[in-house]
Design a protein around this motif. Structure first.
Motif, PDB file in Angstrom:
ATOM      1  N   PHE A  77      -2.077   8.759  -2.525  1.00  0.00           N
ATOM      2  CA  PHE A  77      -1.739   9.937  -3.335  1.00  0.00           C
ATOM      3  C   PHE A  77      -1.530   9.433  -4.754  1.00  0.00           C
ATOM      4  CE2 PHE A  77       0.080  14.372  -2.723  1.00  0.00           C
ATOM      5  CZ  PHE A  77       0.143  14.674  -4.071  1.00  0.00           C
ATOM      6  N   ASP A  78      -2.549   9.653  -5.605  1.00  0.00           N
ATOM      7  CA  ASP A  78      -2.533   9.041  -6.937  1.00  0.00           C
ATOM      8  C   ASP A  78      -1.908   9.957  -7.988  1.00  0.00           C
ATOM      9  OD1 ASP A  78      -2.930   7.286  -8.996  1.00  0.00           O
ATOM     10  OD2 ASP A  78      -5.068   7.702  -9.244  1.00  0.00           O
ATOM     11  N   ASN A  79      -0.768   9.547  -8.515  1.00  0.00           N
ATOM     12  CA  ASN A  79      -0.119  10.274  -9.611  1.00  0.00           C
ATOM     13  C   ASN A  79      -0.230   9.535 -10.934  1.00  0.00           C
ATOM     14  OD1 ASN A  79       1.028  12.590  -8.305  1.00  0.00           O
ATOM     15  ND2 ASN A  79       2.420  11.216  -7.242  1.00  0.00           N
ATOM     16  N   VAL A  80      -0.667   8.268 -10.889  1.00  0.00           N
ATOM     17  CA  VAL A  80      -0.576   7.469 -12.118  1.00  0.00           C
ATOM     18  C   VAL A  80      -1.900   6.902 -12.618  1.00  0.00           C
ATOM     19  CG1 VAL A  80       1.814   6.890 -11.538  1.00  0.00           C
ATOM     20  CG2 VAL A  80       0.044   5.221 -11.102  1.00  0.00           C
ATOM     21  N   GLY A  81      -2.886   6.674 -11.743  1.00  0.00           N
ATOM     22  CA  GLY A  81      -4.176   6.124 -12.173  1.00  0.00           C
ATOM     23  C   GLY A  81      -4.074   4.664 -12.602  1.00  0.00           C
ATOM     24  N   GLY A  82      -5.010   4.225 -13.462  1.00  0.00           N
ATOM     25  CA  GLY A  82      -4.981   2.876 -14.038  1.00  0.00           C
ATOM     26  C   GLY A  82      -4.990   1.770 -12.989  1.00  0.00           C
ATOM     27  N   GLY A  83      -4.187   0.739 -13.242  1.00  0.00           N
ATOM     28  CA  GLY A  83      -4.160  -0.434 -12.370  1.00  0.00           C
ATOM     29  C   GLY A  83      -3.662  -0.119 -10.965  1.00  0.00           C
ATOM     30  N   THR A  84      -2.861   0.928 -10.832  1.00  0.00           N
ATOM     31  CA  THR A  84      -2.346   1.295  -9.504  1.00  0.00           C
ATOM     32  C   THR A  84      -3.476   1.847  -8.638  1.00  0.00           C
ATOM     33  OG1 THR A  84      -0.267   1.813 -10.599  1.00  0.00           O
ATOM     34  CG2 THR A  84      -0.491   2.564  -8.339  1.00  0.00           C
ATOM     35  N   LEU A  85      -4.372   2.608  -9.251  1.00  0.00           N
ATOM     36  CA  LEU A  85      -5.542   3.113  -8.514  1.00  0.00           C
ATOM     37  C   LEU A  85      -6.416   1.936  -8.069  1.00  0.00           C
ATOM     38  CD1 LEU A  85      -7.523   5.286  -7.509  1.00  0.00           C
ATOM     39  CD2 LEU A  85      -8.324   5.548  -9.867  1.00  0.00           C
ATOM     40  N   GLU A  86      -6.559   0.944  -8.939  1.00  0.00           N
ATOM     41  CA  GLU A  86      -7.338  -0.253  -8.568  1.00  0.00           C
ATOM     42  C   GLU A  86      -6.715  -0.935  -7.359  1.00  0.00           C
ATOM     43  OE1 GLU A  86      -7.957  -3.114 -11.683  1.00  0.00           O
ATOM     44  OE2 GLU A  86      -9.609  -1.951 -12.510  1.00  0.00           O
ATOM     45  N   ALA A  87      -5.388  -1.083  -7.386  1.00  0.00           N
ATOM     46  CA  ALA A  87      -4.700  -1.740  -6.263  1.00  0.00           C
ATOM     47  C   ALA A  87      -4.912  -0.946  -4.979  1.00  0.00           C
ATOM     48  CB  ALA A  87      -3.213  -1.863  -6.577  1.00  0.00           C
ATOM     49  N   ALA A  88      -4.855   0.381  -5.074  1.00  0.00           N
ATOM     50  CA  ALA A  88      -5.035   1.218  -3.885  1.00  0.00           C
ATOM     51  C   ALA A  88      -6.462   1.104  -3.353  1.00  0.00           C
ATOM     52  CB  ALA A  88      -4.696   2.667  -4.211  1.00  0.00           C
ATOM     53  N   LEU A  89      -7.454   1.082  -4.264  1.00  0.00           N
ATOM     54  CA  LEU A  89      -8.855   0.957  -3.826  1.00  0.00           C
ATOM     55  C   LEU A  89      -9.049  -0.320  -3.005  1.00  0.00           C
ATOM     56  CD1 LEU A  89     -10.688   2.123  -7.088  1.00  0.00           C
ATOM     57  CD2 LEU A  89     -11.017   3.127  -4.814  1.00  0.00           C
ATOM     58  N   SER A  90      -8.357  -1.376  -3.422  1.00  0.00           N
ATOM     59  CA  SER A  90      -8.477  -2.645  -2.693  1.00  0.00           C
ATOM     60  C   SER A  90      -7.767  -2.608  -1.351  1.00  0.00           C
ATOM     61  CB  SER A  90      -7.855  -3.788  -3.507  1.00  0.00           C
ATOM     62  OG  SER A  90      -8.595  -3.973  -4.673  1.00  0.00           O
ATOM     63  N   THR A  91      -6.765  -1.753  -1.224  1.00  0.00           N
ATOM     64  CA  THR A  91      -5.913  -1.764  -0.018  1.00  0.00           C
ATOM     65  C   THR A  91      -6.341  -0.719   1.012  1.00  0.00           C
ATOM     66  OG1 THR A  91      -4.149  -2.356  -1.561  1.00  0.00           O
ATOM     67  CG2 THR A  91      -3.459  -1.884   0.676  1.00  0.00           C
ATOM     68  N   LEU A  92      -7.128   0.276   0.574  1.00  0.00           N
ATOM     69  CA  LEU A  92      -7.536   1.340   1.516  1.00  0.00           C
ATOM     70  C   LEU A  92      -8.393   0.775   2.639  1.00  0.00           C
ATOM     71  CD1 LEU A  92      -8.107   4.088  -1.139  1.00  0.00           C
ATOM     72  CD2 LEU A  92      -6.943   4.558   1.031  1.00  0.00           C
ATOM     73  N   ARG A  93      -8.254   1.377   3.809  1.00  0.00           N
ATOM     74  CA  ARG A  93      -9.080   0.984   4.950  1.00  0.00           C
ATOM     75  C   ARG A  93     -10.415   1.731   4.887  1.00  0.00           C
ATOM     76  NH1 ARG A  93      -4.324   2.349   9.252  1.00  0.00           N
ATOM     77  NH2 ARG A  93      -3.175   0.407   9.143  1.00  0.00           N
ATOM     78  N   VAL A  94     -11.323   1.341   5.775  1.00  0.00           N
ATOM     79  CA  VAL A  94     -12.608   2.049   5.908  1.00  0.00           C
ATOM     80  C   VAL A  94     -12.320   3.533   6.186  1.00  0.00           C
ATOM     81  CG1 VAL A  94     -14.660   2.265   7.398  1.00  0.00           C
ATOM     82  CG2 VAL A  94     -13.875   0.003   6.646  1.00  0.00           C
ATOM     83  N   HIS A  95     -13.061   4.422   5.504  1.00  0.00           N
ATOM     84  CA  HIS A  95     -12.904   5.883   5.602  1.00  0.00           C
ATOM     85  C   HIS A  95     -11.577   6.380   5.039  1.00  0.00           C
ATOM     86  CE1 HIS A  95     -16.095   5.656   8.962  1.00  0.00           C
ATOM     87  NE2 HIS A  95     -16.672   5.961   7.806  1.00  0.00           N
TER      88      HIS A  95
END
Ligand SMILES: NC(=O)c1ccc[n+]([C@@H]2O[C@H](COP(=O)([O-])OP(=O)(O)OC[C@H]3O[C@@H](n4cnc5c(N)ncnc54)[C@H](OP(=O)(O)O)[C@@H]3O)[C@@H](O)[C@H]2O)c1
Length: 334
Positions: free
Chosen positions: A220-238
């Motif tokens: 659930f992205d409220n901030v974008g930027g580097g936090t979104l990058e970190a989440a993209l790396s941590t998300l599982r398949v699908h």
């Protein structure tokens, strides 16, 4: 009724970077006598919200920009002082988009009646208002379900803390990040988050990996930027992303380049869905019934930071970008 003088905040100049007090003026205006089919309202609480920063820029977005020299607009809850319209009487509580002023005149279609039984009335700006609806809609948007591991950034703010509490009620494992040790404690102790960390205390990617060694299903992205990058790396398949906001970039003068690791979308077959709460207004009744029920039964808390006086409203607004609020930032007008 005798002539009413109302104070209001106007946009004096368009901010460059972080807004300052000089961008706003506190002015006084005289209200006209109440016309037929109209309602006179005195604001009790008004909302300050990060999205208002976007409306202070020139140029069209999903809502038109604020006009220079004109009063700002935004969510407010007030009480009817006088009514010349059917269906409204003095004392009724109403939500409107006529914030940033003490009094206003509006037509019935611009007013959303709310129950006075639920107190404080400012809850209609927070957990049961626009930010609560945003949290609720975000979870529906990507079909958050029991067993999902969800990570919420900006978690101690108005949208974030309600999103986390609702995700817990839906049976998720809930992780959150916020900008201070006090906020992290609030998330764990008061909102029931399973894990929370201070994004200022170390790299988000590493802290998120520690909180979710097997990855996350939803971000659930409220901030974008580097936090979104970190989440993209941590998300599982699908995995799924609720693109709700990007406050880390709202005061940037030039758009920042996008995430460097966007290929995760391809490799992990991720879904990212944009959310605009205005698209969900037709579901407000359903939302108020469900979330109002949780609030009345004590299953959901409405946390807020209250600033007193319309003359403090611009300070409260600027404070959003300095993390001065825990929960919903509201201004007590009357
Ligand atoms: N899409 C929609 O329809 C919709 C509707 C409502 C809100 N939103 C968005 O949802 C997000 C949260 O809104 P809200 O009303 O709940 O505000 P909020 O979270 O109550 O208040 C803003 C918070 O953002 C954090 N913040 C400020 N600058 C930051 C930065 N540079 N990096 C990371 N965090 C920062 C601060 O907390 P910390 O101390 O944790 O930094 C601050 O308390 C915003 O992006 C907003 O635009 C979208």
């Amino acid at each position: 009724m005798s002539q009413i003088t109302s104070r209001e905040i106007r946009l004096a100049s368009r901010p460059k970077g972080i807004p300052t007090a000089d961008n706003f003026t506190l002015a006084q205006t005289e209200l006209e006598p109440l016309p037929e089919q109209q309602v006179l309202v005195r604001n009790l609480f008004m909302s300050v919200d990060p999205y208002m920063r976007g409306r202070m820029n020139e140029g069209k977005s999903y809502v038109p920009p604020f006009e220079l020299g004109q009063p700002l607009e935004g969510g407010a809850v007030g009480e009817v002082i006088e009514s010349r319209a059917k269906g409204f009487k003095p004392g009724d509580a109403v939500v409107s988009n006529y914030g940033w002023r003490e009094y206003f005149i509006a037509s019935p279609k611009e007013l959303h009646p709310v129950s006075r039984e639920i107190q404080p009335l400012s809850v209609w700006l927070g957990a049961l208002g626009m930010t609560g609806l945003t949290a609720w809609a975000g979870l529906q948007l990507v079909e958050v379900k029991a067993g999902d591991v969800i990570y919420i950034s900006g978690a101690a703010g108005a949208v974030g803390n309600v999103a986390g509490q609702l995700a817990k009620l839906r049976g998720c494992r809930v992780l959150g990040s916020a900008g201070s040790a006090e906020k992290v404690r609030f998330l764990r102790a008061e909102c029931g988050f399973d894990s929370a960390f201070n994004y200022k205390a170390g790299p988000v990617r590493e802290q998120l990996k520690l909180a979710a060694p097997d990855g996350i299903d939803v971000y659930f992205d409220n901030v974008g930027g580097g936090t979104l990058e970190a989440a993209l790396s941590t998300l599982r398949v699908h995995g799924r992303i609720i693109a709700c906001g990007g406050i880390s970039g709202y005061n940037e003068e030039k758009p920042r380049p996008g995430p460097s690791n966007l290929m995760n979308m391809v490799a992990k077959r991720l879904t990212m869905k944009g959310l605009i709460v205005l698209d969900w207004l037709h579901r407000r009744g359903e939302f108020e019934k469900e979330v109002g029920g949780y609030f009345r039964s004590g299953k959901l808390k409405n946390k807020e930071t209250v600033v007193n006086g319309i003359e403090q409203a611009t300070g409260a607004f600027i404070g959003l970008f300095q993390g001065q609020n825990v929960g919903k930032m509201v201004v007590k007008v009357a």
